[in-house]
Design an enzyme around this catalytic site. Structure first.
Site, mmCIF file in Angstrom:
data_model
loop_
_atom_site.group_PDB
_atom_site.id
_atom_site.type_symbol
_atom_site.label_atom_id
_atom_site.label_comp_id
_atom_site.label_asym_id
_atom_site.label_seq_id
_atom_site.Cartn_x
_atom_site.Cartn_y
_atom_site.Cartn_z
ATOM 1 N N SER A 137 0.785 -1.136 0.064
ATOM 2 C CA SER A 137 -0.026 0.048 0.069
ATOM 3 C C SER A 137 0.960 1.193 -0.107
ATOM 4 O O SER A 137 2.086 1.107 0.395
ATOM 5 C CB SER A 137 -0.849 -0.042 1.249
ATOM 6 O OG SER A 137 -1.785 1.216 1.178
ATOM 7 N N TYR A 151 -2.202 -0.994 10.690
ATOM 8 C CA TYR A 151 -2.131 -1.343 9.194
ATOM 9 C C TYR A 151 -0.968 -0.722 8.471
ATOM 10 O O TYR A 151 -0.188 -1.551 7.601
ATOM 11 C CB TYR A 151 -3.478 -0.562 8.467
ATOM 12 C CG TYR A 151 -3.506 -0.826 7.023
ATOM 13 C CD1 TYR A 151 -3.952 -1.958 6.400
ATOM 14 C CD2 TYR A 151 -3.059 0.137 6.120
ATOM 15 C CE1 TYR A 151 -4.213 -2.057 5.012
ATOM 16 C CE2 TYR A 151 -3.094 -0.041 4.507
ATOM 17 C CZ TYR A 151 -3.714 -1.181 4.408
ATOM 18 O OH TYR A 151 -3.781 -1.400 3.200
ATOM 19 N N LYS A 155 2.107 -2.781 6.187
ATOM 20 C CA LYS A 155 2.259 -2.627 4.743
ATOM 21 C C LYS A 155 4.062 -2.095 4.637
ATOM 22 O O LYS A 155 4.283 -2.822 3.753
ATOM 23 C CB LYS A 155 1.433 -1.705 4.128
ATOM 24 C CG LYS A 155 0.012 -2.132 4.205
ATOM 25 C CD LYS A 155 -0.248 -3.270 3.377
ATOM 26 C CE LYS A 155 -1.507 -3.746 3.314
ATOM 27 N NZ LYS A 155 -2.036 -5.051 2.322
HETATM 28 N N1 NAD Z 1 -8.761 -0.634 -1.379
HETATM 29 C C1 NAD Z 1 -7.968 0.177 -1.264
HETATM 30 O O1 NAD Z 1 -8.036 1.480 -1.307
HETATM 31 C C2 NAD Z 1 -6.380 -0.518 -0.900
HETATM 32 C C3 NAD Z 1 -5.472 0.536 -0.845
HETATM 33 C C4 NAD Z 1 -4.041 -0.223 -0.457
HETATM 34 C C5 NAD Z 1 -3.977 -1.330 -0.381
HETATM 35 N N2 NAD Z 1 -5.164 -2.066 -0.223
HETATM 36 C C6 NAD Z 1 -5.059 -3.729 0.039
HETATM 37 O O2 NAD Z 1 -5.350 -4.492 -1.056
HETATM 38 C C7 NAD Z 1 -5.800 -5.769 -0.570
HETATM 39 C C8 NAD Z 1 -7.269 -6.043 -0.771
HETATM 40 O O3 NAD Z 1 -8.019 -4.895 -0.328
HETATM 41 P P1 NAD Z 1 -9.484 -4.740 -0.924
HETATM 42 O O4 NAD Z 1 -9.622 -3.218 -0.531
HETATM 43 O O5 NAD Z 1 -9.898 -5.449 -1.883
HETATM 44 O O6 NAD Z 1 -10.334 -5.212 0.538
HETATM 45 P P2 NAD Z 1 -11.466 -6.168 0.492
HETATM 46 O O7 NAD Z 1 -12.023 -6.351 1.862
HETATM 47 O O8 NAD Z 1 -12.671 -5.971 -0.451
HETATM 48 O O9 NAD Z 1 -10.866 -7.547 0.134
HETATM 49 C C9 NAD Z 1 -9.856 -8.328 1.138
HETATM 50 C C10 NAD Z 1 -10.115 -9.858 0.843
HETATM 51 O O10 NAD Z 1 -9.427 -10.371 1.536
HETATM 52 C C11 NAD Z 1 -10.043 -11.534 2.409
HETATM 53 N N3 NAD Z 1 -9.401 -11.840 3.488
HETATM 54 C C12 NAD Z 1 -9.333 -11.117 4.791
HETATM 55 N N4 NAD Z 1 -8.718 -11.856 5.744
HETATM 56 C C13 NAD Z 1 -8.161 -13.045 5.119
HETATM 57 C C14 NAD Z 1 -7.581 -14.203 5.786
HETATM 58 N N5 NAD Z 1 -6.987 -14.125 6.818
HETATM 59 N N6 NAD Z 1 -7.328 -15.029 4.840
HETATM 60 C C15 NAD Z 1 -7.523 -15.065 3.579
HETATM 61 N N7 NAD Z 1 -8.326 -13.914 2.954
HETATM 62 C C16 NAD Z 1 -8.847 -13.102 3.750
HETATM 63 C C17 NAD Z 1 -11.331 -10.960 2.445
HETATM 64 O O11 NAD Z 1 -12.171 -12.053 2.868
HETATM 65 C C18 NAD Z 1 -11.649 -10.300 1.022
HETATM 66 O O12 NAD Z 1 -12.097 -11.345 0.038
HETATM 67 C C19 NAD Z 1 -5.721 -5.632 0.866
HETATM 68 O O13 NAD Z 1 -4.169 -6.114 1.289
HETATM 69 C C20 NAD Z 1 -5.555 -4.367 1.353
HETATM 70 O O14 NAD Z 1 -4.760 -3.840 2.517
HETATM 71 C C21 NAD Z 1 -6.290 -1.882 -0.698
#
Ligand code: NAD
Length: 255
Positions: A137, A151, A155
């Site tokens: 991130s 968090y 990251k």
């Molecule tokens: N959405 C954003 O703006 C953003 C920005 C930077 C980084 N991220 C990173 O991207 C990744 C996905 O984020 P997102 O926004 O799509 O979130 P999201 O919550 O939509 O998806 C995350 C997925 O991970 C799964 N998950 C959670 N805990 C788990 C575990 N213990 N084992 C296996 N699966 C698990 C959830 O069930 C879900 O399907 C994350 O690592 C998040 O930190 C997201």
């Protein structure tokens, strides 16, 4: 359409959001997919849509990480790419964070990344090839905001892990890289952060919009493809220019 033709990819955290976007993009390019997620119903649904194999996987548990890798090998005979995308981001001030809250975020985001790498290492080392990819991130490695203490630590930790793993595994023909998304419009973000947060982020992004899961997936596709064969130990920022401005009024032009 063929950039991953015949490649076996295991994607953890693939039920929805960015992980589902990566799975869709990899499927379009011909990858053979195995998906893991802690949410069984949603994960199975995504796998059915894409003709993928699904296994319920809690990536914070090493046994689950190993079982997901074993399933990929059993189904397809090898493992070319692993993507550890699962992550949780509770919005919580440090003064309200308990040691258990802290440990849970570490367990999923950071230990989960170690577990994924450790589980994939054996087969990739035996093949003398492999791609290990992680969702980092911009939050943590570069910037942060109130409520993201745990968090941010995970990251930034993932980026450090990527560098060390890249050095350790280079001799086995395995590359290790990550993607640093900015603010990406997923259901989770919409539900948990609300309109005020979204508006403030939109205003902070030079390209004028939040990112999509596909924007992030395209960077993963590059890193998973043959085009990235000489890239290791690094991360790609996908943030619409959000990290660039020196000041708040970056739209202000000289007279
Ligand atoms: N959405 C954003 O703006 C953003 C920005 C930077 C980084 N991220 C990173 O991207 C990744 C996905 O984020 P997102 O926004 O799509 O979130 P999201 O919550 O939509 O998806 C995350 C997925 O991970 C799964 N998950 C959670 N805990 C788990 C575990 N213990 N084992 C296996 N699966 C698990 C959830 O069930 C879900 O399907 C994350 O690592 C998040 O930190 C997201």
């Amino acid at each position: 359409m063929d950039r991953l033709r015949g490649k076996v990819a295991l994607i953890i955290g693939a039920a929805r959001g960015i992980g589902k976007g990566i799975a869709q993009r990899f499927a379009e390019e011909g990858a053979l997919l195995v998906l893991g997620d802690v949410e069984a119903e949603a994960g199975q649904g995504t796998a059915d849509e894409l003709g993928a194999t699904f296994r319920r996987t809690d990536i914070s548990a090493m046994t689950d990480a190993e079982a997901a890798v074993a399933l990929a090998i059993e189904r397809h005979g090898r493992l070319d790419v692993i993507v550890q995308n699962a992550g949780i981001y509770p919005w919580q001030l440090i003064e309200n964070t308990s040691p258990d809250d802290w440990d849970r975020v570490m367990a999923v985001n950071l230990r989960g990344s170690f577990n994924a790498a450790r589980a994939a290492l054996g087969p990739m080392k035996a093949q003398r090839s492999g791609r290990m990819l992680f969702t980092s991130s911009i939050t943590g490695p570069h910037v942060s905001s109130p409520g993201h203490g745990h968090y941010s630590a995970t990251k930034a930790g993932i980026n450090g892990f990527i560098r060390s793993a890249a050095l350790e595994f280079a001799g086995y023909g395995i590359t290790v890289n990550g993607v640093e998304p900015g603010n990406i419009l997923t259901e989770a973000i919409e539900l948990r952060r609300g309109p005020a947060f979204m508006k403030s982020m939109e205003d902070a992004i030079p390209l004028g919009r939040l990112g999509t899961p596909r924007d992030v997936a395209n960077a993963f596709l590059f890193l998973a493809s043959d085009d990235a064969s000489y890239v290791t130990g690094t991360t790609i920022v996908v943030d619409g220019g959000q990290l660039l401005p020196e000041g708040k009024d970056f739209r202000l032009l000289p007279p």
